[in-house]
Design a protein around this motif. Sequence first.
Motif, PDB file in Angstrom:
ATOM      1  N   GLU A 289       0.829  -1.243  -0.055  1.00 23.74           N
ATOM      2  CA  GLU A 289       0.068   0.109   0.038  1.00 23.74           C
ATOM      3  C   GLU A 289       0.933   1.336  -0.052  1.00 23.74           C
ATOM      4  N   HIS A 290       2.109   1.204   0.371  1.00 23.73           N
ATOM      5  CA  HIS A 290       2.988   2.458   0.436  1.00 23.73           C
ATOM      6  C   HIS A 290       4.304   2.183  -0.308  1.00 23.73           C
ATOM      7  N   LEU A 291       4.083   1.381  -1.486  1.00 26.78           N
ATOM      8  CA  LEU A 291       5.357   1.079  -2.418  1.00 26.78           C
ATOM      9  C   LEU A 291       5.899   2.226  -2.789  1.00 26.78           C
ATOM     10  N   ASP A 292       5.460   3.322  -3.044  1.00 29.69           N
ATOM     11  CA  ASP A 292       5.985   4.574  -3.651  1.00 29.69           C
ATOM     12  C   ASP A 292       7.088   5.019  -2.766  1.00 29.69           C
ATOM     13  N   SER A 293       6.982   4.812  -1.262  1.00 30.83           N
ATOM     14  CA  SER A 293       8.028   5.264  -0.402  1.00 30.83           C
ATOM     15  C   SER A 293       8.685   4.199   0.287  1.00 30.83           C
ATOM     16  N   ILE A 294       8.541   2.840  -0.173  1.00 33.32           N
ATOM     17  CA  ILE A 294       9.177   1.723   0.516  1.00 33.32           C
ATOM     18  C   ILE A 294       9.713   0.634  -0.545  1.00 33.32           C
ATOM     19  N   ASP A 295      11.005   0.394  -0.479  1.00 31.19           N
ATOM     20  CA  ASP A 295      11.573  -0.822  -1.130  1.00 31.19           C
ATOM     21  C   ASP A 295      11.704  -2.039  -0.160  1.00 31.19           C
ATOM     22  N   PHE A 296      11.258  -3.266  -0.452  1.00 29.65           N
ATOM     23  CA  PHE A 296      10.926  -4.107   0.632  1.00 29.65           C
ATOM     24  C   PHE A 296      11.534  -5.498   0.062  1.00 29.65           C
ATOM     25  N   MET A 297      11.939  -6.306   1.055  1.00 31.82           N
ATOM     26  CA  MET A 297      12.455  -7.742   0.709  1.00 31.82           C
ATOM     27  C   MET A 297      11.558  -8.397   1.772  1.00 31.82           C
ATOM     28  N   VAL A 298      10.889  -9.619   1.268  1.00 32.40           N
ATOM     29  CA  VAL A 298      10.152 -10.549   2.067  1.00 32.40           C
ATOM     30  C   VAL A 298      11.000 -11.913   2.090  1.00 32.40           C
ATOM     31  N   ALA A 299      11.822 -12.021   3.075  1.00 33.35           N
ATOM     32  CA  ALA A 299      12.611 -13.229   3.398  1.00 33.35           C
ATOM     33  C   ALA A 299      12.056 -14.188   4.312  1.00 33.35           C
ATOM     34  N   THR A 300      11.408 -15.325   3.499  1.00 34.88           N
ATOM     35  CA  THR A 300      10.908 -16.185   4.269  1.00 34.88           C
ATOM     36  C   THR A 300      10.681 -17.679   3.541  1.00 34.88           C
ATOM     37  N   HIS A 301      10.627 -18.730   4.485  1.00 32.08           N
ATOM     38  CA  HIS A 301      10.386 -20.079   3.868  1.00 32.08           C
ATOM     39  C   HIS A 301       9.052 -20.498   3.973  1.00 32.08           C
ATOM     40  N   ASN A 302       8.278 -19.502   4.265  1.00 26.19           N
ATOM     41  CA  ASN A 302       6.757 -19.806   4.550  1.00 26.19           C
ATOM     42  C   ASN A 302       5.963 -19.780   3.186  1.00 26.19           C
ATOM     43  N   GLU A 303       5.185 -20.859   2.813  1.00 26.73           N
ATOM     44  CA  GLU A 303       4.660 -20.698   1.569  1.00 26.73           C
ATOM     45  C   GLU A 303       3.390 -19.510   1.629  1.00 26.73           C
TER      46      GLU A 303
END
Length: 394
Positions: A289-303
């Motif tokens: 929802e705030h991608l215009d001001s956030i770069d992010f990585m989701v690091a997970t082994h959860n499907e």
Amino acid sequence: MQSKETLPVNFENTETAFRDQSNASLKQAYQLFKVMNNRRLVNIGKHLVNFAFAVHFPIEGIIRNTIYKHFVGGVSIEDCSKTITRLARYNVDSILDYAQEGEESEDAFNATCREVIRTVEFAGNHKNVPFSVFKITGVARFDLLAKVSEQQPLTDEERAEFRSVEERVDAIFRRGFELDVPVLIDAEETWIQPVLDDMVMNLMSRYNKEKAIVQNTYQMYRHDSIERIKQHHRMALEGGFKFGLKIVRGAYMEKERNRAAERGYPSPIQPDKPATDRDFDDITRYFIEHLDSIDFMVATHNEESSLLLARLIDEYNLPRNHRGIYFSQLYGMSDHITYNLAEQGYNVAKYVPYGAVKTMMPYLFRRAEENSAVKGQTNRELKMIRTEIKRRRN
């Protein structure tokens, strides 16, 4: 007919998950995970390996050809090149992780800093290595970080030591800024995280005006993580800089709970796994929802968490390879997530640790203990490998 860029992700596709592994390597992986599925064997093995190193028993060759080969990219940056090339063949990026730890001297900290900068420079010249990463405890003394975080008075010597820490951390991020390479800093225990947060937010304000070069990490098994993330995001908005971060579920749960119990303060850890899962997924929605001001990585082994982000990207009509969104898993684990996401066009990277065999032992012990302790994780790996072996036989 749907193209692969619009097809939903199928984590049950073992042909895609293991297509770069030979029959022999699959069978070896199966035997390795079977051993790691037994906590007693893992504990015995850890003591035997430590004893073997202590008495100089020639065990490195055995380790190198088993658990090391499965979870480690190589001895050096250059040695990881084959791994990076192999992963890139299947649209999987690499993040080189220099796994030096447990040192205490200024010489060792300076050497680690120089090596991390080498990973930044390597990433700057290799399009399939989009990030660099480091741990602040690789370039700073743990007890000093704890003292600063607790706002205890420092001696003159300690103040000079901490200035050196700040200079090392700044040198790493500054090189990332110069080469346009985002640098992730790993999360640490709660009692040294405050100094890390302060340092990183200050460096974000300096280097993230145009792009999220400086990126923090948040452990979602902390019950205050959503609040901290939103607070730091507000600081970024008010300061006019890009907010960059990675989320993980976390790595120090037992240690955190034990310390809280021993010292008589409330545990910083979520009451249960569903609470962690809920916060992990809720903050992922916030990022989108705030991608215009956030770069992010989701690091997970959860499907489930991986599928959620994949669905959100599609629901918001974002390109699957949006430059500000990355998935990540550890090298040697959860290939069914990594390769199937990559096959469908999402940005995904493996954390590829490297270092000498003996240096890598603490990391490898953690991988073995994690696989024996996390309910269902090793069983899932075994099931996937069994399915693929059976498919190849038919």
